[in-house]
Design a protein around this motif. Structure first.
Motif, PDB file in Angstrom:
ATOM      1  N   PRO A 251       0.833  -1.212   0.000  1.00  0.00           N
ATOM      2  CA  PRO A 251       0.000   0.000   0.000  1.00  0.00           C
ATOM      3  C   PRO A 251       0.868   1.263   0.000  1.00  0.00           C
ATOM      4  CG  PRO A 251      -0.723  -1.554   1.691  1.00  0.00           C
ATOM      5  CD  PRO A 251       0.586  -2.061   1.170  1.00  0.00           C
ATOM      6  N   PHE A 252       0.448   2.265  -0.743  1.00  0.00           N
ATOM      7  CA  PHE A 252       1.132   3.556  -0.762  1.00  0.00           C
ATOM      8  C   PHE A 252       0.500   4.421   0.320  1.00  0.00           C
ATOM      9  CE2 PHE A 252       1.769   7.835  -2.970  1.00  0.00           C
ATOM     10  CZ  PHE A 252       3.064   7.968  -2.494  1.00  0.00           C
ATOM     11  N   GLU A 253       1.236   4.660   1.401  1.00  0.00           N
ATOM     12  CA  GLU A 253       0.709   5.355   2.579  1.00  0.00           C
ATOM     13  C   GLU A 253       1.590   6.560   2.910  1.00  0.00           C
ATOM     14  OE1 GLU A 253      -1.120   1.775   5.185  1.00  0.00           O
ATOM     15  OE2 GLU A 253       1.036   1.639   4.803  1.00  0.00           O
ATOM     16  N   PRO A 254       1.435   7.647   2.170  1.00  0.00           N
ATOM     17  CA  PRO A 254       2.303   8.826   2.374  1.00  0.00           C
ATOM     18  C   PRO A 254       2.240   9.395   3.783  1.00  0.00           C
ATOM     19  CG  PRO A 254       1.029   9.008   0.335  1.00  0.00           C
ATOM     20  CD  PRO A 254       0.467   7.849   1.084  1.00  0.00           C
ATOM     21  N   ASP A 255       1.030   9.441   4.382  1.00  0.00           N
ATOM     22  CA  ASP A 255       0.898  10.018   5.722  1.00  0.00           C
ATOM     23  C   ASP A 255       1.671   9.200   6.757  1.00  0.00           C
ATOM     24  OD1 ASP A 255      -0.682  11.995   4.689  1.00  0.00           O
ATOM     25  OD2 ASP A 255      -2.574  10.988   5.171  1.00  0.00           O
ATOM     26  N   LYS A 256       1.578   7.906   6.665  1.00  0.00           N
ATOM     27  CA  LYS A 256       2.305   7.049   7.610  1.00  0.00           C
ATOM     28  C   LYS A 256       3.811   7.205   7.431  1.00  0.00           C
ATOM     29  CE  LYS A 256      -1.095   3.399   8.498  1.00  0.00           C
ATOM     30  NZ  LYS A 256      -1.362   1.940   8.462  1.00  0.00           N
ATOM     31  N   MET A 257       4.240   7.318   6.177  1.00  0.00           N
ATOM     32  CA  MET A 257       5.677   7.477   5.947  1.00  0.00           C
ATOM     33  C   MET A 257       6.160   8.823   6.485  1.00  0.00           C
ATOM     34  SD  MET A 257       6.674   5.543   2.403  1.00  0.00           S
ATOM     35  CE  MET A 257       5.445   6.178   1.276  1.00  0.00           C
ATOM     36  N   ASN A 258       5.361   9.864   6.316  1.00  0.00           N
ATOM     37  CA  ASN A 258       5.722  11.164   6.886  1.00  0.00           C
ATOM     38  C   ASN A 258       5.797  11.106   8.405  1.00  0.00           C
ATOM     39  OD1 ASN A 258       6.152  12.882   4.672  1.00  0.00           O
ATOM     40  ND2 ASN A 258       3.958  13.227   4.373  1.00  0.00           N
ATOM     41  N   ALA A 259       4.826  10.429   9.011  1.00  0.00           N
ATOM     42  CA  ALA A 259       4.824  10.318  10.471  1.00  0.00           C
ATOM     43  C   ALA A 259       6.056   9.556  10.962  1.00  0.00           C
ATOM     44  CB  ALA A 259       3.544   9.619  10.931  1.00  0.00           C
ATOM     45  N   LEU A 260       6.429   8.539  10.210  1.00  0.00           N
ATOM     46  CA  LEU A 260       7.586   7.741  10.604  1.00  0.00           C
ATOM     47  C   LEU A 260       8.883   8.531  10.460  1.00  0.00           C
ATOM     48  CD1 LEU A 260       8.642   4.907  11.448  1.00  0.00           C
ATOM     49  CD2 LEU A 260       8.785   4.353   9.024  1.00  0.00           C
ATOM     50  N   LEU A 261       8.978   9.340   9.402  1.00  0.00           N
ATOM     51  CA  LEU A 261      10.216  10.054   9.096  1.00  0.00           C
ATOM     52  C   LEU A 261      10.280  11.443   9.727  1.00  0.00           C
ATOM     53  CD1 LEU A 261      10.473   9.186   5.287  1.00  0.00           C
ATOM     54  CD2 LEU A 261      11.710   8.114   7.172  1.00  0.00           C
ATOM     55  N   GLY A 262       9.153  11.945  10.214  1.00  0.00           N
ATOM     56  CA  GLY A 262       9.151  13.299  10.742  1.00  0.00           C
ATOM     57  C   GLY A 262       9.197  14.347   9.645  1.00  0.00           C
ATOM     58  N   LEU A 263       8.589  14.032   8.488  1.00  0.00           N
ATOM     59  CA  LEU A 263       8.589  14.945   7.345  1.00  0.00           C
ATOM     60  C   LEU A 263       7.161  15.362   7.003  1.00  0.00           C
ATOM     61  CD1 LEU A 263      11.140  13.113   5.011  1.00  0.00           C
ATOM     62  CD2 LEU A 263      11.558  15.174   6.372  1.00  0.00           C
ATOM     63  N   ALA A 264       7.054  16.275   6.060  1.00  0.00           N
ATOM     64  CA  ALA A 264       5.746  16.695   5.560  1.00  0.00           C
ATOM     65  C   ALA A 264       5.781  16.717   4.043  1.00  0.00           C
ATOM     66  CB  ALA A 264       5.379  18.065   6.121  1.00  0.00           C
ATOM     67  N   LEU A 265       6.305  15.647   3.439  1.00  0.00           N
ATOM     68  CA  LEU A 265       6.433  15.577   1.985  1.00  0.00           C
ATOM     69  C   LEU A 265       5.079  15.266   1.357  1.00  0.00           C
ATOM     70  CD1 LEU A 265       9.729  13.542   1.414  1.00  0.00           C
ATOM     71  CD2 LEU A 265       9.327  15.957   0.903  1.00  0.00           C
ATOM     72  N   PRO A 266       4.685  16.020   0.331  1.00  0.00           N
ATOM     73  CA  PRO A 266       3.441  15.683  -0.385  1.00  0.00           C
ATOM     74  C   PRO A 266       3.538  14.299  -1.020  1.00  0.00           C
ATOM     75  CG  PRO A 266       4.239  17.881  -0.975  1.00  0.00           C
ATOM     76  CD  PRO A 266       5.336  17.218  -0.204  1.00  0.00           C
ATOM     77  N   ALA A 267       2.394  13.720  -1.286  1.00  0.00           N
ATOM     78  CA  ALA A 267       2.353  12.376  -1.854  1.00  0.00           C
ATOM     79  C   ALA A 267       3.044  12.319  -3.213  1.00  0.00           C
ATOM     80  CB  ALA A 267       0.906  11.897  -1.977  1.00  0.00           C
ATOM     81  N   ASP A 268       2.856  13.378  -4.038  1.00  0.00           N
ATOM     82  CA  ASP A 268       3.477  13.345  -5.355  1.00  0.00           C
ATOM     83  C   ASP A 268       4.995  13.446  -5.261  1.00  0.00           C
ATOM     84  OD1 ASP A 268       3.385  15.929  -4.416  1.00  0.00           O
ATOM     85  OD2 ASP A 268       3.000  16.834  -6.379  1.00  0.00           O
ATOM     86  N   ALA A 269       5.502  14.158  -4.242  1.00  0.00           N
ATOM     87  CA  ALA A 269       6.957  14.230  -4.050  1.00  0.00           C
ATOM     88  C   ALA A 269       7.510  12.871  -3.637  1.00  0.00           C
ATOM     89  CB  ALA A 269       7.292  15.288  -2.997  1.00  0.00           C
ATOM     90  N   GLN A 270       6.800  12.186  -2.766  1.00  0.00           N
ATOM     91  CA  GLN A 270       7.230  10.839  -2.368  1.00  0.00           C
ATOM     92  C   GLN A 270       7.202   9.905  -3.577  1.00  0.00           C
ATOM     93  OE1 GLN A 270       5.444   9.169   1.145  1.00  0.00           O
ATOM     94  NE2 GLN A 270       5.216  11.159   2.137  1.00  0.00           N
ATOM     95  N   GLN A 271       6.174  10.051  -4.401  1.00  0.00           N
ATOM     96  CA  GLN A 271       6.066   9.192  -5.586  1.00  0.00           C
ATOM     97  C   GLN A 271       7.246   9.414  -6.523  1.00  0.00           C
ATOM     98  OE1 GLN A 271       2.244   9.280  -7.534  1.00  0.00           O
ATOM     99  NE2 GLN A 271       3.072   8.534  -9.482  1.00  0.00           N
ATOM    100  N   ARG A 272       7.641  10.685  -6.724  1.00  0.00           N
ATOM    101  CA  ARG A 272       8.768  10.975  -7.618  1.00  0.00           C
ATOM    102  C   ARG A 272      10.069  10.368  -7.082  1.00  0.00           C
ATOM    103  NH1 ARG A 272       6.189  16.048  -7.958  1.00  0.00           N
ATOM    104  NH2 ARG A 272       7.632  16.917  -6.415  1.00  0.00           N
ATOM    105  N   LEU A 273      10.258  10.432  -5.771  1.00  0.00           N
ATOM    106  CA  LEU A 273      11.475   9.865  -5.177  1.00  0.00           C
ATOM    107  C   LEU A 273      11.511   8.352  -5.360  1.00  0.00           C
ATOM    108  CD1 LEU A 273      11.682  11.944  -1.867  1.00  0.00           C
ATOM    109  CD2 LEU A 273      13.104  12.191  -3.910  1.00  0.00           C
ATOM    110  N   LEU A 274      10.351   7.712  -5.208  1.00  0.00           N
ATOM    111  CA  LEU A 274      10.301   6.257  -5.391  1.00  0.00           C
ATOM    112  C   LEU A 274      10.514   5.873  -6.849  1.00  0.00           C
ATOM    113  CD1 LEU A 274       7.329   5.361  -3.000  1.00  0.00           C
ATOM    114  CD2 LEU A 274       9.729   4.750  -2.681  1.00  0.00           C
ATOM    115  N   GLU A 275       9.963   6.661  -7.755  1.00  0.00           N
ATOM    116  CA  GLU A 275      10.108   6.346  -9.179  1.00  0.00           C
ATOM    117  C   GLU A 275      11.544   6.471  -9.654  1.00  0.00           C
ATOM    118  OE1 GLU A 275       7.244   8.969 -10.904  1.00  0.00           O
ATOM    119  OE2 GLU A 275       5.562   7.544 -10.673  1.00  0.00           O
ATOM    120  N   LYS A 276      12.336   7.299  -8.989  1.00  0.00           N
ATOM    121  CA  LYS A 276      13.753   7.396  -9.340  1.00  0.00           C
ATOM    122  C   LYS A 276      14.463   6.066  -9.128  1.00  0.00           C
ATOM    123  CE  LYS A 276      16.048  11.002  -7.852  1.00  0.00           C
ATOM    124  NZ  LYS A 276      16.529  12.088  -6.948  1.00  0.00           N
ATOM    125  N   LEU A 277      13.909   5.223  -8.241  1.00  0.00           N
ATOM    126  CA  LEU A 277      14.521   3.935  -7.917  1.00  0.00           C
ATOM    127  C   LEU A 277      13.776   2.781  -8.581  1.00  0.00           C
ATOM    128  CD1 LEU A 277      15.155   4.642  -4.139  1.00  0.00           C
ATOM    129  CD2 LEU A 277      16.897   4.440  -5.911  1.00  0.00           C
TER     130      LEU A 277
END
Length: 802
Positions: free
Chosen positions: A418-444
């Motif tokens: 599952p793609f869970e941007p809010d949970k990942m932000n909570a875990l990392l202490g960040l406030a990255l938008p979902a599309d920004a997280q998606q772009r970072l993942l797509e680079k890999l």
């Protein structure tokens, strides 16, 4: 994993990135770089030179005087004794060390004279340049390196031999087998520096023939081999690989051999997929069977060693015999020889745990097994075998038969999370938008589809949301994540009561002048002989290690004493005049079944305080250390009783430690025979006390005693008793008889010798008497003394000494 940075240009572009910057950014993005080094760093001022003339030395029958064109205005004269430099060498091009040049290993070359003739440098062999014969197969083994015709004159030798490249040495963690490849690291590089990344699909022309006419593959154990891919190459030409391939292999630390072997190694480095090549003529009926080996089957591997296989191992076989140990090494019976004409290229995926167990059992650790055991991507096998065949065609090494045999039992559906941007932000202490997280993942190479992340097949380490969050974090930049305080309730850690007791014991031992030692928990059974234990001693029954390093480490110890004596002997052998050591070591007491350790039951583990000393303490001072340990732990009712049956200790100078009448340990003088076995001289003292017994006897209630207001009265008693009379028992007798005013009694002298009858000894005690509410009168002290003397006379037939 060694990566030549020039190889990255096949897949991505790092133009403008310095080696130092590459090192720093790749490490920060999660691909730790151990170092980035220049291949030709130790070679300086070495150029190519053309031999213009060769003349005999006037004062030597083997030296030659050569004039060489090194791209300068004037030729350079060099005197050489190389056997391959003759009159016929005129026109040859070779490496030339000019005046003030350096070679690998710190070798410095300057001009000088050889038998009176000036020599302005040196002509080099390939060994002097740090190369192997595989790097320059055209070279003479024992002579000057003659370079191929057409090599530019006056060129830096590093550029000519491919040594003008930087190599990054990566530390690859076990969960990232995809990075054990140039392509994997190129993908990480492209993502880190935000550069384009592409891998060309291998293109194989092939012949009009069909592989199915020549061979077949049967996988009988798909659980151990989920995918097996093979291709066939005819009319093989065994010859050296081209220079570009040899140079890349050498930069990666792989020795070039010949074109076929080099191709398999090249593909392994490029794709991370180990490959193997069989001589087709050695396969019975052209059939490959992937199956578990039969118990008792044997194979001689490529290293010339015979191995017996078991049913737990996976083997690559033909109709009759094993021809390879799957994932570990090929067999000598299918080795590629100079006369080999047809080759089978194997690219397969094997179960990692099985490969590891097999390699360990056979005592073989290979580059292939190290990769397979980490878990490889089965989707990679087809591209790898096609890439090998593409290289065969590019190098003109043979004719690739059309078609591929691909036995695939893997699940074609990619793993999804599952793609869970809010949970990942909570875990990392960040406030990255979902599309920004998606772009970072797509680079890999991750994809986000329908609220799910599609995991690429090569990322076998991605199992849960937190793994995806880590990918986002490292691509975003760990250094950009803000520092925040822990949001939950802070819990202060503390030591458990047992840990506190162990710390107290360690502190007391150190304060008493003992240094802490540590020893292995596994020992040799011979150690029990060295401390005098009989063959039928029940304490010898030990848990046996299934796969020991050797007999010296084959059983789990039931006593720490041999290790302690070994440490004392080491100090004694190095002429240390004294040594006092302690160890809180674990012993392993097995469950005994039919006189042996039950292999199905784990042994009981218990810590034992073991003390050892020589050259520093007397017997009674050593006893005082044991008493101090008990006193500081607030253990009461500690007694000592003679021990004559312990074969490791002197029968007349050994005592049991009793707590509440229960044996907790033993201490005393080590038996002279045991000391002799260890090469120790003089009195050696040792103690073994079970920590569980000490911990169980600790009184948690500590009473406060105010400082005394009235003075103490001290008296001494010296009595003559039988030699066998226990000093501790006599002390207890005094304590009982002297009454309530007795504050303490201490043994301060034991004497045997001149003036003392045979079989007797003089024992002296110091008695301290005090009353809490008054100053004692002499009459009260005298009465207590008389009571103590009377009790000693009655119980031990003691005679008061004048």
């Amino acid at each position: 994993m060694k990566l030549p940075l020039s190889w990255l240009s096949d897949y991505t572009d790092i133009a403008g990135v310095t080696p130092k910057e590459y090192d720093a950014k790749m490490t920060m993005s999660g691909s730790k770089v151990e170092e980035v080094y220049y291949l030709g760093a130790e070679i300086e001022n070495v150029v190519t030179g053309k031999i213009l003339s060769v003349a005999d030395h006037p004062d030597s029958d083997h030296l030659k005087i050569c004039q060489l064109d090194v791209g300068k205005e004037e030729p350079v004269q060099i005197v050489t004794g190389a056997p391959n430099v003759t009159d016929a060498s005129v026109g040859e091009i070779c490496p030339v060390c000019l005046h003030k040049s350096t070679l690998p290993g710190g070798v410095k070359i300057t001009k000088g004279k050889l038998r009176g003739v000036p020599s302005n440098g040196m002509m080099c062999s390939f060994q002097e340049l740090g190369l192997t014969h595989g790097c320059v197969p055209y070279a003479c083994e024992n002579g000057i390196l003659f370079l191929p015709a057409g090599t530019p004159v006056g060129e830096d030798i590093k550029k000519v031999l491919g040594l003008d490249d930087y190599v990054a040495d990566f530390e690859i963690t076990s969960n990232r087998p995809d990075c054990l490849s140039v392509i994997g690291l190129a993908r990480e590089t492209a993502a880190t520096f935000d550069r384009p990344f592409s891998v060309q699909t291998p293109a194989v022309t092939g012949t009009g023939d069909e592989i199915g006419k020549y061979m077949s593959v049967e996988v009988k154990d798909p659980d151990l081999c989920p995918r097996y891919t093979a291709r066939l190459v005819k009319n093989i030409k065994i010859e050296p690989s081209p220079a570009w391939m040899r140079e890349r292999l050498h930069a990666c630390g792989v020795r070039p051999i010949n074109n076929i072997v080099d191709i398999t190694n090249y593909v392994m480095l490029e794709y991370g997929q180990p490959m193997h090549a069989f001589d087709y003529a050695c396969l019975s009926d052209g059939k490959i069977v992937v199956r578990r080996a039969k118990n008792g089957e044997s194979i001689q591997t490529l290293d010339g060693v015979d191995h017996e296989l078991t049913g737990k191992m996976l083997a690559i076989c033909d109709n009759d015999k094993p021809v390879a140990v799957a994932g570990v090494m090929g067999g000598a019976n299918s080795e590629i020889e100079d006369d080999t004409k047809t080759v089978v290229f194997e690219s397969a995926c094997f179960h990692g745990a099985t490969v590891r167990v097999t390699a360990k059992a056979l005592g073989m650790r290979t580059e292939a097994s190290g990769r397979f055991e980490k878990g490889l991507d089965p989707r990679m096998t087809l591209d790898a075998v096609n890439r090998a065949c593409e290289l065969v065609e590019q190098l003109g090494a043979g004719e690739v038969v059309g078609g591929v045999i691909d036995v695939d039992a893997t699940d074609p559906n990619p793993k999804r999370l599952p793609f869970e941007p809010d949970k990942m932000n909570a875990l990392l202490g960040l406030a990255l938008p979902a599309d920004a997280q998606q772009r970072l993942l797509e680079k890999l190479a991750f994809r986000v589809e329908g609220g799910e992340v599609v995991i690429p097949s090569f990322r076998t380490d991605i199992l849960r949301m937190c793994d995806l969050a880590e990918e986002v974090a490292r691509m975003y930049g760990y250094d950009k994540i803000p520092t925040t305080l822990y949001a939950g309730e802070m819990v202060q850690g503390e030591y458990t009561p047992k840990q506190q007791a162990e710390r107290t014991v360690s502190l007391i031992c150190r304060e008493a002048g003992f240094d802490e030692s540590m020893s292995h928990s596994f020992i040799s059974p011979k150690f029990y002989d060295m401390i005098g234990w009989a063959q039928d001693d029940k304490r010898r029954v030990s848990t046996t290690i299934l796969n020991p390093l050797g007999e010296d480490f084959s059983v789990m110890r039931t006593t720490v004493l041999p290790s302690m004596l070994d440490n004392l002997a080491h100090n004694h052998a190095h002429r240390n005049p004294s040594a006092s050591l302690f160890e809180l070591g674990t012993v392993y007491m097995p469950t005994v079944k039919d006189g042996k350790a039950d292999p199905d039951v784990l042994p009981h583990e218990e810590k034992v305080l073991t003390l050892g000393s020589y050259g520093r303490l007397s017997f009674f001072q050593f006893k005082g250390v044991v008493e101090a340990v008990c006193r500081e732990l607030n253990i009461k009712d500690v007694q000592f009783a003679p021990e004559k049956a312990n074969p490791s200790y002197h029968p007349g100078r050994c005592a049991k430690v009793l707590i509440g009448g229960v044996e907790a340990g033993v201490f005393g003088t080590v038996h002279p025979t045991v000391c002799k076995t260890y090469g120790l001289s003089g009195e050696v003292l040792a103690a073994e006390i079970r920590m569980d017994a000490l911990f169980a006897a600790i009184d948690p209630m500590r009473l406060y005693h105010p400082l005394p207001k009235f003075p103490a009265s001290t008296r001494d008693i010296a009595v003559l008793v039988d030699d066998a009379a226990p000093a501790a028992a006599m002390q207890a007798c005094i304590q009982k008889a002297a009454g309530a005013i007795l504050e303490s009694v201490k043994l301060f002298d034991v004497y045997k010798g001149k003036g003392i009858p045979e079989g007797k000894k003089s024992v002296a005690y110091s008695l301290s008497m005090r009353a809490p509410d008054r100053t004692l009168k002499d009459e009260e002290c005298d009465a207590a003394m008389q009571a103590a003397i009377a009790a000693l006379e009655k119980e031990f037939h003691a005679v008061l000494r004048g």
